[in-house]
Design an enzyme around this catalytic site. Structure first.
Site, PDB file in Angstrom:
ATOM      1  CG  HIS A   1     -11.760   1.785   8.002  1.00  2.12           C
ATOM      2  ND1 HIS A   1     -12.427   2.933   8.370  1.00  2.12           N
ATOM      3  CD2 HIS A   1     -11.134   2.104   6.843  1.00  2.12           C
ATOM      4  CE1 HIS A   1     -12.226   3.870   7.460  1.00  2.12           C
ATOM      5  NE2 HIS A   1     -11.434   3.388   6.522  1.00  2.12           N
TER       6      HIS A   1
ATOM      7  N   GLY B   1     -12.546  10.934   0.753  1.00 12.11           N
ATOM      8  CA  GLY B   1     -12.924   9.744  -0.004  1.00 12.11           C
ATOM      9  C   GLY B   1     -14.423   9.474   0.041  1.00 12.11           C
ATOM     10  CE1 TYR B   2     -15.833   5.494  -3.495  1.00  9.33           C
ATOM     11  CE2 TYR B   2     -13.784   4.934  -2.358  1.00  9.33           C
ATOM     12  CZ  TYR B   2     -14.534   5.007  -3.517  1.00  9.33           C
ATOM     13  OH  TYR B   2     -13.989   4.595  -4.714  1.00  9.33           O
ATOM     14  CG  ASP B   3     -15.000   9.494   5.440  1.00  9.39           C
ATOM     15  OD1 ASP B   3     -15.120   8.272   5.650  1.00  9.39           O
ATOM     16  OD2 ASP B   3     -13.994  10.152   5.777  1.00  9.39           O
TER      17      ASP B   3
ATOM     18  N   GLY C   1      -5.939  12.877   3.574  1.00  6.44           N
ATOM     19  CA  GLY C   1      -7.002  12.513   4.535  1.00  6.44           C
ATOM     20  C   GLY C   1      -6.512  11.473   5.532  1.00  6.44           C
ATOM     21  CE  LYS C   2      -5.038   5.482   2.697  1.00  4.10           C
ATOM     22  NZ  LYS C   2      -4.077   4.529   2.116  1.00  4.10           N
TER      23      LYS C   2
ATOM     24  CB  THR D   1      -0.184   7.726   3.393  1.00  3.31           C
ATOM     25  OG1 THR D   1      -1.367   7.836   2.581  1.00  3.31           O
ATOM     26  CG2 THR D   1      -0.187   8.846   4.423  1.00  3.31           C
TER      27      THR D   1
ATOM     28  CG  ASP E   1      -4.081  -0.998  -0.065  1.00  2.00           C
ATOM     29  OD1 ASP E   1      -3.679  -0.025  -0.734  1.00  2.00           O
ATOM     30  OD2 ASP E   1      -4.891  -1.824  -0.514  1.00  2.00           O
TER      31      ASP E   1
ATOM     32  CE  LYS F   1     -13.081   7.883   8.660  1.00  6.91           C
ATOM     33  NZ  LYS F   1     -12.434   8.443   7.463  1.00  6.91           N
TER      34      LYS F   1
HETATM   35  P1  ITT Z   1      -1.595   5.813  -0.294  1.00  2.00           P
HETATM   36  O1  ITT Z   1      -1.559   4.497  -1.029  1.00  2.00           O
HETATM   37  O2  ITT Z   1      -0.482   6.736  -0.677  1.00  2.00           O
HETATM   38  O3  ITT Z   1      -1.712   5.638   1.199  1.00  2.00           O
HETATM   39  P2  ITT Z   1      -4.216   6.080  -1.552  1.00  2.00           P
HETATM   40  O4  ITT Z   1      -5.304   7.119  -1.489  1.00  2.00           O
HETATM   41  O5  ITT Z   1      -3.787   5.626  -2.931  1.00  2.00           O
HETATM   42  O6  ITT Z   1      -2.948   6.614  -0.714  1.00  2.00           O
HETATM   43  P3  ITT Z   1      -5.278   3.446  -1.062  1.00  2.00           P
HETATM   44  O7  ITT Z   1      -4.635   2.855  -2.269  1.00  2.00           O
HETATM   45  O8  ITT Z   1      -5.245   2.658   0.221  1.00  2.00           O
HETATM   46  O9  ITT Z   1      -4.654   4.859  -0.704  1.00  2.00           O
HETATM   47  O10 ITT Z   1      -6.793   3.789  -1.446  1.00  2.00           O
HETATM   48  C1  ITT Z   1      -7.699   4.021  -0.445  1.00  2.00           C
HETATM   49  C2  ITT Z   1      -8.919   4.711  -1.003  1.00  2.00           C
HETATM   50  O11 ITT Z   1     -10.070   4.203  -0.309  1.00  2.00           O
HETATM   51  C3  ITT Z   1      -8.872   6.209  -0.697  1.00  2.00           C
HETATM   52  O12 ITT Z   1      -8.343   6.941  -1.771  1.00  2.00           O
HETATM   53  C4  ITT Z   1     -10.330   6.533  -0.422  1.00  2.00           C
HETATM   54  O13 ITT Z   1     -10.987   6.786  -1.635  1.00  2.00           O
HETATM   55  C5  ITT Z   1     -10.879   5.236   0.165  1.00  2.00           C
HETATM   56  N1  ITT Z   1     -10.835   5.260   1.648  1.00  2.00           N
HETATM   57  C6  ITT Z   1      -9.967   4.605   2.462  1.00  2.00           C
HETATM   58  N2  ITT Z   1     -10.193   4.896   3.742  1.00  2.00           N
HETATM   59  C7  ITT Z   1     -11.215   5.769   3.746  1.00  2.00           C
HETATM   60  C8  ITT Z   1     -11.895   6.466   4.769  1.00  2.00           C
HETATM   61  O14 ITT Z   1     -11.546   6.356   6.032  1.00  2.00           O
HETATM   62  N3  ITT Z   1     -12.879   7.285   4.416  1.00  2.00           N
HETATM   63  C9  ITT Z   1     -13.238   7.436   3.135  1.00  2.00           C
HETATM   64  N4  ITT Z   1     -12.644   6.831   2.106  1.00  2.00           N
HETATM   65  C10 ITT Z   1     -11.638   5.995   2.403  1.00  2.00           C
END
Ligand code: ITT
Length: 199
Positions: free
Chosen positions: A180, A153-155, A11-12, A7, A72, A175
């Site tokens: 999820h 992100g949207y937290d 944040g992830k 990733t 994802d 959290k």
């Molecule tokens: P990688 O593909 O490299 O893992 P990314 O940020 O592009 O990173 P995604 O395509 O899966 O990842 O997009 C997920 C988006 O959804 C992320 O950028 C956040 O804006 C939102 N998101 C996912 N999980 C979240 C969480 O737990 N809390 C808040 N926002 C979240």
């Protein structure tokens, strides 16, 4: 046992690092994929979280001999027909967390139905082959504005009724117990522990 994660989202990554030990799998060492930033990014053009997670996991598994997973994930807002969905990371033209949040709030102005959910799909792959996928979701509501300094992100927009506040207002550990990502990770670690006996 090393389990790699692919990733680019800090944040992830912070949530994954917390995961293994707290979820009761201290033997599983979750490590980022070395040199990920130097690798050409995987195109995320799937129509579903599953398709994108599988694509990323299989793609990056060619760059390591260790098992590797990709996540994802995103936000689905019912009043917006499930948007931002798979476009969560790049919902606004700028693609930043603050602009994405601003756009969701703008599109939700005056809407009474504010139900939403976070979805996380994790795909596990090894040496170019998919092993399994895992899905977690958490139901909540879109708040009227952003609150809280935590998370990413949207937290700050995601109001979680059992907590009586947004995910932006709670510590990462709290959290993860209900999120999820926590749910999908628990399934991944169970599966990995039972099916991969890598010394
Ligand atoms: P990688 O593909 O490299 O893992 P990314 O940020 O592009 O990173 P995604 O395509 O899966 O990842 O997009 C997920 C988006 O959804 C992320 O950028 C956040 O804006 C939102 N998101 C996912 N999980 C979240 C969480 O737990 N809390 C808040 N926002 C979240």
């Amino acid at each position: 046992m090393i389990l790699r994660c692919a990733t680019t989202n800090a944040g992830k990554l912070r949530e994954f690092h917390l995961a293994a030990e707290r979820l009761g799998f201290p033997q599983i060492d979750i490590q980022p994929l070395d040199g990920l930033k130097q690798i050409e990014p995987c195109e995320e053009d799937g129509a579903t979280f599953e398709e994108n997670a599988v694509k990323k996991a299989v793609y990056y598994s060619r760059y390591t001999a260790d098992p590797i997973f990709a996540d994802d994930s995103g936000l689905e807002v019912d009043a917006l027909g499930g948007e931002p969905g798979v476009y969560s990371a790049r919902y606004s033209p700028e693609g930043t967390d603050s602009e994405n949040n601003r756009l969701v709030l703008e599109r939700m102005e005056g809407r009474a139905d504010r139900t939403a959910r976070f979805v996380c799909v994790i795909a596990l792959a090894h040496e170019g082959r998919l092993a399994a996928t895992f899905r977690g979701t958490v139901e909540g509501r879109i708040a009227q504005g952003e609150s809280g300094p935590h998370g990413f992100g949207y937290d700050p927009l995601f109001y979680y009724p059992p907590f009586g506040c947004t995910f932006g207002e709670v510590e990462r550990e709290r959290k993860m117990r209900v999120s999820h990502r926590g749910e999908a990770l628990r399934q991944l670690l169970d599966y990995f522990f039972l099916n991969f006996h890598i010394e």
